[in-house]
Design a protein around this motif. Structure first.
Motif: not given
Length: 176
Positions: A18-43
């Protein structure tokens, strides 16, 4: 005791379709990093009672990848977190209508990084030195407070831990 978890959204694409900063999405590394942080936080026993999440697409996507690991966490999407500075975020926290023991804020730099520096008065010096350089994408700062949310202010918190996907990978590599 109150515990604040500041989590910067994960890595994103450079530009949104869209060209809008608000609409920027996660890239593949961002998805992996989010899952890794979720696992770490809960563990490590850090699931929040309440998560305040920026309405920006990248922050919402970060939360969406954390949420399955934290099914008991209530979420409150806040447009005010998008482009918020440290004081804006601090005021949102101080003005909460509820009183969660553990609060997570999923938002953006520079506001989150500046807020961490504003609030931290104590804690491990090495961790504080590491945090001084940057709060990277998916970076997480956990700060403990002895009083209620309405009383948080400059240097009133103790840095419990500073974690990031890179720091977790280095720790994992060192263990074998």
């Amino acid at each position: 005791m109150r515990r604040l978890i500041l989590l910067r959204h994960a890595k994103t694409e450079r530009d949104a379709p869209s060209g809008e900063d608000h609409d920027r999405r996660l890239d593949q590394r961002g998805e992996t990093d989010s899952r890794d942080m979720a696992v770490w936080l809960t563990a490590n026993g850090y699931p929040p009672d309440l998560a305040l999440v920026s309405t920006a697409v990248r922050a919402r996507q970060t939360w969406d990848l954390l949420a399955p690991h934290m099914p008991d966490t209530r979420v409150d999407y806040r447009n005010a977190l998008y482009n918020a500075d440290a004081l804006d975020i601090q005021h949102l926290i101080r003005d909460l209508e509820t009183d969660p023991a553990v609060l997570m804020v999923v938002a953006h730099n520079p506001g989150l990084h500046e807020l961490a520096w504003r609030l931290i008065g104590h804690g491990d010096q090495r961790e504080r030195d590491e945090l001084a350089h940057n709060l990277p994408t998916a970076g997480t700062v956990i700060i403990d407070f002895s009083g209620p949310w309405r009383k948080i202010g400059p240097h009133s918190g103790t840095l419990k831990v500073f974690a990031s996907p890179k720091r977790l990978r280095l720790l994992s590599d060192a263990r074998g």
